[in-house]
Design a protein around this motif. Structure first.
Motif, PDB file in Angstrom:
ATOM      1  N   LEU A  80       0.846  -1.162   0.211  1.00 15.69           N
ATOM      2  CA  LEU A  80       0.369  -0.113  -0.132  1.00 15.69           C
ATOM      3  C   LEU A  80       1.407   1.335  -0.182  1.00 15.69           C
ATOM      4  O   LEU A  80       0.605   2.159  -0.910  1.00 15.69           O
ATOM      5  N   GLU A  81       2.108   1.426   0.328  1.00 18.34           N
ATOM      6  CA  GLU A  81       2.932   2.512   0.730  1.00 18.34           C
ATOM      7  C   GLU A  81       3.440   2.613  -0.308  1.00 18.34           C
ATOM      8  O   GLU A  81       3.825   3.731  -1.149  1.00 18.34           O
TER       9      GLU A  81
ATOM     10  N   ASP B  94       1.102   4.326  -2.986  1.00 12.55           N
ATOM     11  CA  ASP B  94       0.206   5.368  -2.266  1.00 12.55           C
ATOM     12  C   ASP B  94       1.649   6.536  -2.941  1.00 12.55           C
ATOM     13  O   ASP B  94       1.327   7.397  -3.171  1.00 12.55           O
ATOM     14  N   TYR B  95       2.716   6.331  -3.005  1.00 15.12           N
ATOM     15  CA  TYR B  95       3.901   7.018  -3.816  1.00 15.12           C
ATOM     16  C   TYR B  95       3.830   7.098  -4.953  1.00 15.12           C
ATOM     17  O   TYR B  95       4.041   8.080  -5.869  1.00 15.12           O
TER      18      TYR B  95
ATOM     19  N   ILE C  60       0.873   6.653  -6.558  1.00  6.30           N
ATOM     20  CA  ILE C  60      -0.494   8.046  -6.261  1.00  6.30           C
ATOM     21  C   ILE C  60       0.025   9.344  -6.450  1.00  6.30           C
ATOM     22  O   ILE C  60      -0.230  10.746  -7.454  1.00  6.30           O
TER      23      ILE C  60
ATOM     24  N   LYS D  69      -5.013  -0.124  -5.394  1.00 10.50           N
ATOM     25  CA  LYS D  69      -4.874  -0.232  -3.912  1.00 10.50           C
ATOM     26  C   LYS D  69      -6.214  -0.695  -3.597  1.00 10.50           C
ATOM     27  O   LYS D  69      -6.747  -1.130  -2.541  1.00 10.50           O
TER      28      LYS D  69
END
Ligand code: FES
Ligand code: FES
Lengths: 707, 152
Positions: free
Chosen positions: A519-520, A523-524, A526, A542
């Protein structure tokens, strides 16, 4: 969403039908073959896709090859929805190859719905508008005041059924612009509909290619060299010709073919052939190929993508994680072995059977025979599986060649041994991953893929492209006489397993939860969405990760349950899977797989569930057992006694959850397979502490975790 | 070459001039035009060719025609042509088939199981159905459909 359709991009209905609307004209190419059922005279063909009878029955042509992906139900559902039909009135027929009226009659890459969705909707919507126009003219009112619904057109309390309107509608001018429905108004798309061929399948009346019979037809059994790359030295067919029922023996290329009055006699005759072969080159061997692939991994590969500076990050890393993952050749093992019917005559040819690429195969046969494409007709049959094997039309060309040489209509039937030993395999492939870990973060990611006979063994723009700054992907190819080709979810079928196993290990090195770690990264991706090239949408990706984590109760570590996570984007769809393992008397057993899936708009939820389950079971089965090895140039596994397939007792339960979506439909038949092996490997690690680096998993373990 | 008579789906048939060693499967498919029974492996490893011989499920690819003289054979075509057998209904309810090629064999194996054991457990189903391969992976649905049919 209302879409206006411009005439230029529109189906060529009016032009190709030449203003006539009887079925005979609409289906001229099919009728010509004489092999498909033609409907009664009084049916009205509204366009190439559909015709309506006076009693209101609607025949919809399913244009694409059916390999078990259930396109034959899904395609007509799309047409029928826009048509405003009652699904109960619909009869589905398989269309023949017809390049004039239809586009992309291919089953491959999970792209059929994605490609044809709008075309099919337009076909239905145009017909609907013609029916409305016919009703409006009858009543002398403006068409915009009339509505079509459940096979009727209604206005102000009046109603005319599609059956009553068909004849008149067929004579109406083609509408210039038609509007498509708002997706929220779909009444068939998104509803669960049963397989339209189920009755025939379950009563033994469904014909597959292998069931084809024609007057005067002979059955053909083909003998190819024992090993890849061999050529014929001599043929002695005396014993074969002495068998009652054997009619002829013909030879072309490196193939010897026995023609007989029935399949078994042809197969028996083939076994009685005495053929000697030779090869100028050293014969292929899996162990040698394995060594060559490792040598390639140790060298520099062709760089497919290189972001940032991986070498600098490796030099500065706290820790480097480097692992190599290996997979063998795999045969497709469609349950219906390869087969095709061919009737080649001097100035025409008819082909019939199971092929995922009818257009390309017809062209190849026409070229081979020196005929024009319109002199060759091709009828599609329902297929006993495809899995990519039937993208390759080798057996179609063989059938045509045999029919030409024999001067008779023939049905070529591969034995299971011919099918499994004949090549076009999922290639043997190895992946070496290297990650830099610094301060609890992955700071570089490098992948080198080396495999047999493919231009690119990687998918450099898939995840984690764009999710990490220092990112490098390389590919190396090894040319071999062992023929390879697409296999359900080409490349990604093992790449995903390897990558997702590796990321699990890197997450551990970073001391992060496997899901949080991914998920991290997303996020990066995104946060940097606009500046990096990638094929996937990190926001959608995600969402499936979160859905899978939620539905699998991922963060609950309390129970006697060992969970492995895996997620993959392919075929424009997003999948996350969790393998759940339990220990039974101390032995780990795979209980079930939770699957979260985003494939855009669901056409047929019931059938989608079936596809998801099948993909997961197939992925788990092949990761666990799939293994084809080559020695002295030949496949060492040639039937199901030595090649292990997953069976009922070993199949895990599959619990599926779909993202509710209004996005354009994307791949369904393939994307759930790639992540399955990784989920299993990661669960095995949780349960046993052992990492698996090689397929088939069963050879790496003391127990069979499928029970 | 032999002439063999047997009961096929309730009717007496006799096949003339066939190789005595020819498996029942190919006699059915090529000589009697009954193509509902499928070929998958020819060595009794996949179950696609399953038929009933005197009520038991057998692999027709591995039974020479010479050995069935006087036997009662039921194929998928004769099993329940009106589609009213609880297994067929359950198969439709659970939308089991994908490509469908293995399914005639699956139904014939399942029918023999239910005839012997009206309420099979999961394990009974696993054992009875383990000879039938489905490359499309419809196993969970097959199991569910057998359970549904067994409750009727
Ligand atoms: S064809 Fe008989 S068991 Fe496979
Ligand atoms: S449904 Fe395709 S093999 Fe079983």
């Amino acid at each position: 969403m209302i879409t206006n359709i411009k005439r230029r991009s529109f189906l060529k209905v009016a032009a190709t039908l030449g203003g006539g609307f009887t079925l005979g004209i609409a289906w001229a190419s099919d009728v010509k073959t004489g092999y498909i059922k033609t409907a009664a005279e009084d049916w009205t063909g509204i366009n190439a896709y559909l015709s309506i009878s006076p009693t209101g029955k609607i025949t919809i042509m399913s244009t694409n090859p059916e390999i078990g992906q259930n396109i034959k139900t899904a395609f007509p559902m799309i047409v029928a929805d826009e048509l405003g039909a009652d699904w109960k009135d619909v009869i589905v027929e398989q269309a023949a190859l017809d390049t004039v009226n239809f586009k992309r009659q291919v089953a491959g890459g999970s792209q059929s719905i994605r490609f044809s969705f709008d075309l099919l909707r337009q076909a239905g919507a145009t017909a609907r508008q013609m029916l409305i126009n016919a009703a409006a003219e009858t009543w002398g009112v403006d068409p915009s005041l009339c509505k079509a619904d459940m096979s009727k057109v209604v206005y102000n309390g009046k109603s005319l059924s599609y059956g009553e309107l068909a004849n008149k509608a067929g004579k109406m001018p083609k509408p210039e612009n038609v509007s498509l429905k708002d997706t929220k108004d779909f009444h068939i798309i998104g509803s669960s509909q049963k397989n339209v061929d189920a009755d025939k399948i379950l009563s033994g009346n469904q014909k597959y290619g292998i069931d084809t019979k024609r007057e005067g037809m002979l059955y053909a059994s083909i003998k190819k060299p024992d090993g890849f790359g061999q050529v014929i030295v001599s043929v002695n067919d005396a014993k074969t010709r002495a068998i009652p029922g054997v009619v002829d023996v013909v030879q072309f290329d490196e193939k010897v073919v026995v023609l007989a009055k029935d399949t078994w006699t042809a197969m028996k005759g083939k076994k009685a052939l005495s053929v000697t072969y030779k090869s100028d080159k050293t014969l292929e061997d899996s162990e040698v190929i394995d060594k060559k692939l490792v040598e390639l991994l140790n060298g520099a590969g062709e760089v497919k993508r290189n972001d940032g500076d991986v070498d600098k990050a490796f030099a500065e890393a706290d820790q480097i994680v480097e692992k190599t993952y290996e997979a063998p050749f795999l045969p497709h093992n469609c349950m219906e072995p390869m087969n095709f019917f061919a009737d080649v005559q001097a100035d025409k040819a008819h082909l019939e059977g199971p092929i995922q690429t009818p257009e390309g195969s017809r062209k190849a046969v026409a070229d081979m025979l020196g005929l024009k494409e319109d002199q060759v007709s091709l009828m599609l049959t329902r297929m006993g599986g495809g899995f990519g094997r039937r993208l390759n039309g080798d057996f179609v060309r063989e059938a045509a060649q045999i029919s030409k040489l024999a001067g008779k209509p023939i049905l070529l039937v591969y034995s299971r041994e011919d099918d499994m030993a004949g090549g076009i395999y999922r290639n043997a492939v190895k992946y070496r991953f290297k990650a830099a870990v610094k301060g609890g973060k992955m700071t570089a990611y490098q992948l080198h893929g080396a495999g047999v006979n493919s231009r690119n063994h990687c998918r450099e723009n898939f995840f984690p492209a764009g999710a990490i700054d220092n990112y490098k992907v390389m590919s190396s190819n090894y040319e071999s006489a062992v023929t390879c080709g697409p296999w359900r979810a080409p490349v990604t079928n093992f790449l995903a397993c390897a990558e997702q196993s590796f990321l699990d290990e890197v997450a551990e090195a970073c001391k992060k939860d496997a899901v949080d770690f991914r998920l991290e990264m997303l996020d990066y991706a995104i946060a940097n969405n606009s500046t990096t090239k990638k094929d996937y949408d990190p926001v959608r990706f995600k969402a499936v990760l979160k859905l899978a984590a939620d539905k699998s109760d991922w963060y609950n570590k309390s129970s006697n349950e060992f969970k492995g996570f895996s997620a993959y984007f392919s075929h424009n769809s997003y999948v996350a899977e969790v393998a759940h393992m339990k220990k039974v008397d101390g032995t780990p057993v795979l209980e079930k797989v939770t699957c979260a899936f985003d494939c855009g708009i669901l056409i047929n939820p019931l059938s989608a569930l079936n596809q998801v389950e099948g993909g997961v079971v197939d992925g788990i089965g092949h990761a666990m057992y799939g293994n084809l090895t080559i020695k002295d140039g030949a496949a060492q596994q040639t039937n199901f006694n030595t090649y292990r397939m997953i069976r009922i007792a070993e199949a895990p339960k599959v619990v599926s959850h779909f993202i509710d979506s209004t996005e354009h439909p994307s791949g369904l038949g393939e994307p759930t397979l790639p992540p399955a092996g990784g989920a299993l490997a990661n669960a095995i690690y949780k349960a046993t502490g052992k990492r698996i680096y090689k397929q088939p998993f069963v050879n790496e373990m003391e127990v069979d975790v499928l029970g | 070459m032999a002439t063999i008579s047997f009961q096929l789906n309730g009717k007496t048939v006799s096949v003339k001039d066939v190789d005595a060693q020819m498996p029942l499967l190919w006699v059915l498919r090529d000589h009697l035009n009954m193509t509902g029974t499928k070929y998958g492996c020819g060595i009794a490893m996949c179950g696609a060719c399953t038929v009933h011989m005197n009520g038991s499920a057998v692999r027709s690819c591995s039974i020479p025609i010479s050995s069935i003289e006087g036997s009662k054979i039921t194929t998928i075509e004769g099993f329940s042509p009106n589609m009213d057998h609880p297994l067929q209904k359950a198969w439709i309810e659970h939308d089991v088939p994908q490509c469908g090629y293995c399914q005639a064999g699956q139904i014939m194996s399942a029918a023999a199981l239910l005839a012997e054991n009206a309420k099979p457990s999961d394990e009974d189903i696993d054992i009875a159905m383990s000879g039938n391969i489905c490359r499309c992976g419809t196993y969970n649905r097959i199991k569910a459909a057998i359970k549904t049919a067994s409750n009727q």
